[in-house]
Design a protein around this motif. Structure first.
Motif, PDB file in Angstrom:
ATOM      1  N   HIS A   8      36.137  38.231  27.025  1.00  0.00           N
ATOM      2  CA  HIS A   8      36.159  39.402  26.145  1.00  0.00           C
ATOM      3  C   HIS A   8      34.874  39.488  25.318  1.00  0.00           C
ATOM      4  O   HIS A   8      34.356  38.466  24.843  1.00  0.00           O
ATOM      5  CB  HIS A   8      37.355  39.330  25.192  1.00  0.00           C
ATOM      6  N   PHE A   9      34.401  40.743  25.150  1.00  0.00           N
ATOM      7  CA  PHE A   9      33.292  41.054  24.249  1.00  0.00           C
ATOM      8  C   PHE A   9      33.642  42.332  23.504  1.00  0.00           C
ATOM      9  O   PHE A   9      34.124  43.296  24.120  1.00  0.00           O
ATOM     10  CB  PHE A   9      31.986  41.289  25.012  1.00  0.00           C
ATOM     11  N   VAL A  10      33.381  42.362  22.206  1.00  0.00           N
ATOM     12  CA  VAL A  10      33.496  43.600  21.441  1.00  0.00           C
ATOM     13  C   VAL A  10      32.089  43.971  20.977  1.00  0.00           C
ATOM     14  O   VAL A  10      31.506  43.316  20.109  1.00  0.00           O
ATOM     15  CB  VAL A  10      34.452  43.465  20.244  1.00  0.00           C
ATOM     16  N   ILE A  11      31.550  45.017  21.596  1.00  0.00           N
ATOM     17  CA  ILE A  11      30.182  45.457  21.303  1.00  0.00           C
ATOM     18  C   ILE A  11      30.219  46.397  20.111  1.00  0.00           C
ATOM     19  O   ILE A  11      30.960  47.381  20.124  1.00  0.00           O
ATOM     20  CB  ILE A  11      29.577  46.171  22.534  1.00  0.00           C
ATOM     21  N   PRO A  12      29.434  46.112  19.059  1.00  0.00           N
ATOM     22  CA  PRO A  12      29.429  47.014  17.903  1.00  0.00           C
ATOM     23  C   PRO A  12      28.891  48.390  18.276  1.00  0.00           C
ATOM     24  O   PRO A  12      28.260  48.569  19.323  1.00  0.00           O
ATOM     25  CB  PRO A  12      28.525  46.302  16.901  1.00  0.00           C
ATOM     26  N   SER A  13      29.127  49.358  17.430  1.00  0.00           N
ATOM     27  CA  SER A  13      28.767  50.742  17.723  1.00  0.00           C
ATOM     28  C   SER A  13      27.287  50.877  18.067  1.00  0.00           C
ATOM     29  O   SER A  13      26.422  50.246  17.458  1.00  0.00           O
ATOM     30  CB  SER A  13      29.106  51.633  16.526  1.00  0.00           C
ATOM     31  N   PHE A  14      27.013  51.691  19.076  1.00  0.00           N
ATOM     32  CA  PHE A  14      25.637  51.986  19.484  1.00  0.00           C
ATOM     33  C   PHE A  14      25.617  53.361  20.124  1.00  0.00           C
ATOM     34  O   PHE A  14      26.657  53.901  20.518  1.00  0.00           O
ATOM     35  CB  PHE A  14      25.097  50.915  20.439  1.00  0.00           C
ATOM     36  N   SER A  15      24.438  53.925  20.243  1.00  0.00           N
ATOM     37  CA  SER A  15      24.274  55.243  20.850  1.00  0.00           C
ATOM     38  C   SER A  15      23.208  55.182  21.926  1.00  0.00           C
ATOM     39  O   SER A  15      22.295  54.354  21.882  1.00  0.00           O
ATOM     40  CB  SER A  15      23.886  56.282  19.790  1.00  0.00           C
ATOM     41  N   GLY A  16      23.309  56.060  22.892  1.00  0.00           N
ATOM     42  CA  GLY A  16      22.324  56.122  23.956  1.00  0.00           C
ATOM     43  C   GLY A  16      22.626  55.137  25.075  1.00  0.00           C
ATOM     44  O   GLY A  16      23.529  54.310  24.982  1.00  0.00           O
ATOM     45  N   LYS A  17      21.840  55.213  26.141  1.00  0.00           N
ATOM     46  CA  LYS A  17      22.034  54.365  27.302  1.00  0.00           C
ATOM     47  C   LYS A  17      21.269  53.060  27.136  1.00  0.00           C
ATOM     48  O   LYS A  17      20.077  53.063  26.834  1.00  0.00           O
ATOM     49  CB  LYS A  17      21.564  55.090  28.570  1.00  0.00           C
ATOM     50  N   HIS A  18      21.959  51.935  27.347  1.00  0.00           N
ATOM     51  CA  HIS A  18      21.346  50.621  27.210  1.00  0.00           C
ATOM     52  C   HIS A  18      21.767  49.722  28.362  1.00  0.00           C
ATOM     53  O   HIS A  18      22.822  49.912  28.981  1.00  0.00           O
ATOM     54  CB  HIS A  18      21.738  49.970  25.880  1.00  0.00           C
ATOM     55  N   SER A  19      20.919  48.733  28.638  1.00  0.00           N
ATOM     56  CA  SER A  19      21.171  47.789  29.724  1.00  0.00           C
ATOM     57  C   SER A  19      21.750  46.496  29.157  1.00  0.00           C
ATOM     58  O   SER A  19      21.287  45.998  28.119  1.00  0.00           O
ATOM     59  CB  SER A  19      19.867  47.502  30.472  1.00  0.00           C
ATOM     60  N   PHE A  20      22.746  45.937  29.856  1.00  0.00           N
ATOM     61  CA  PHE A  20      23.383  44.695  29.437  1.00  0.00           C
ATOM     62  C   PHE A  20      23.400  43.718  30.614  1.00  0.00           C
ATOM     63  O   PHE A  20      23.633  44.122  31.763  1.00  0.00           O
ATOM     64  CB  PHE A  20      24.812  44.958  28.964  1.00  0.00           C
ATOM     65  N   SER A  21      23.165  42.443  30.298  1.00  0.00           N
ATOM     66  CA  SER A  21      23.218  41.395  31.322  1.00  0.00           C
ATOM     67  C   SER A  21      24.256  40.367  30.910  1.00  0.00           C
ATOM     68  O   SER A  21      24.181  39.799  29.814  1.00  0.00           O
ATOM     69  CB  SER A  21      21.851  40.723  31.482  1.00  0.00           C
ATOM     70  N   LEU A  22      25.208  40.131  31.797  1.00  0.00           N
ATOM     71  CA  LEU A  22      26.264  39.150  31.575  1.00  0.00           C
ATOM     72  C   LEU A  22      25.940  37.925  32.425  1.00  0.00           C
ATOM     73  O   LEU A  22      25.825  38.015  33.654  1.00  0.00           O
ATOM     74  CB  LEU A  22      27.609  39.753  31.983  1.00  0.00           C
TER      75      LEU A  22
END
Length: 389
Positions: A357-371
């Motif tokens: 589980h991950f809870v990502i804080p609020s953000f806007s726009g398109k972003h890249s994530f690596s797990l």
């Protein structure tokens, strides 16, 4: 004497032509003309690092010390790492003086065509294979330090479950299939141009008919547009191109000669089976042949990541927090982190009943994530080459 004058005139004309031709070493980026050395501080010493694959890399205290970095005399947050002239974000175990057990980490990228594209005139978007370099797949990174604090550091983001929203049901996954068997360029009457032209690059073999299987596991059961893109090149002859996806036509075209084609297409997610079959056929005869460089298919996929230990994906922020619930990520209980190179933070995952589980804080726009599963995917760098420019 006349022959000597003519030869002298020829040399003068040649020199003048080269004088008015723009220097090949220049790179035009927007309104700027760059030479590639603008980032270098010639008063500093740098340590060269080679990276040939995408992933998470670590340089430990002992490696930096053995290479001659004054690691006992500077703070960790003074360290800088450059790639292609950019100061990239790094992860540190301490912002102070490092000691045995400390290290620096970064998300590394292999070399693609970030520099190759400047060879193409006038259109820098016409490479046949934009993910495969003409020169090398190895990127070069440069490690150094500055007198002040490097603010380009990954921040540790807490994984806070307070008032967590419902888990996301899917994300947009891109399946990318690449072919690099042969190099192609336009040749007429056995003569190739000295410049880099549209459609030059690497691709698979020239074939009259070919079938490409595209794995599309765990398609989300929703009605959502699936987008695809095919890059290919053909030989110099009559062409009647026919492209089908799962037996349904998505592109037909009649033309003559060598041509570079980039063909987008679209389907709906609820129309797709678990595995897609792309068929490319030349209907003008056995000499009507095509070579595919790359094939991309972007579709909504559930967060069942099928025992994966490393994956990169985009998320579109709407100003609200996002909750990722990921079953079947490889090796339950391992140290797994979520990185965002665009938001410049890293978050440690929380395991609950074999689900990550991950809870990502609020953000806007398109972003890249690596797990990334650190235990399985970390790549240690043990060779730093000291250089002075």
């Amino acid at each position: 004497m006349k022959a000597q004058r003519l030869l002298t005139l020829f040399y003068l004309i040649t020199i003048l032509l080269w004088a008015v031709k723009p220097l090949a070493a220049q790179m035009v980026v927007g309104q700027d003309t760059l030479y590639g050395n603008e980032w270098i501080d010639y008063s500093k010493t740098y340590w060269k690092i080679k990276v040939a694959n995408d992933g998470l890399y670590r340089i430990d205290y002992a490696t930096m010390q053995q290479a001659g970095l004054p690691i006992d005399q500077i703070n960790g947050n003074q360290l800088q790492l450059f790639r292609l002239g950019h100061n990239i974000p790094i992860i540190l175990t301490t912002s102070g003086i490092m000691s045995p057990g400390d290290y620096l980490e970064f998300i590394g990228r292999k070399n693609r065509t970030e520099l190759d594209r400047f060879l193409f005139e006038p259109d820098t978007t016409s490479l046949l294979h934009p993910d495969y370099s003409f020169i090398t797949d190895t990127s070069t990174y440069y490690l150094t330090w500055q007198n002040g604090i490097n603010t380009n550091l990954f921040k540790k983001q807490p994984n806070n479950f307070t008032n967590a929203p419902n888990p996301e049901e899917w994300y947009l996954h891109t399946e990318n299939i690449q072919f690099t068997n042969r190099h192609y360029q336009f040749v007429k009457d056995d003569v190739a141009e000295s410049t880099y032209d549209e459609g030059e690059g690497f691709a698979g073999n020239l074939l009259n008919s070919q079938f490409i299987t595209i794995p599309t596991s765990n398609i989300a059961p929703i009605s959502y547009p699936v987008t695809g893109n095919i890059r290919l090149v053909c030989n110099t002859t009559d062409h009647q191109l026919d492209i089908q996806l799962n037996g349904s036509s998505i592109h037909t075209e009649i033309f003559y000669g060598f041509k570079y084609l980039e063909i987008p297409f679209q389907k709906n997610a609820d129309e797709l089976p678990a595995t897609q079959t792309l068929t490319i056929t030349g209907l003008s005869g056995s000499s009507d042949r095509y070579a595919v460089s790359s094939l991309e298919l972007t579709y909504p996929r559930t967060f069942d990541l099928a025992n994966t230990s490393k994956i990169t994906f985009p998320l579109e922020g709407d100003g609200n927090a996002r909750h990722l619930s990921i079953p079947y990520f490889k090796n339950s209980g391992d140290d797994v982190s979520l990185f965002s190179t665009t938001l410049e933070w890293v978050m440690d995952g929380t395991w609950i009943n074999d689900t990550l589980h991950f809870v990502i804080p609020s953000f806007s726009g398109k972003h890249s994530f690596s797990l990334i599963n650190r235990a399985l995917e970390i790549q240690n760098i043990d060779n730093l080459n000291k250089i002075n420019f």
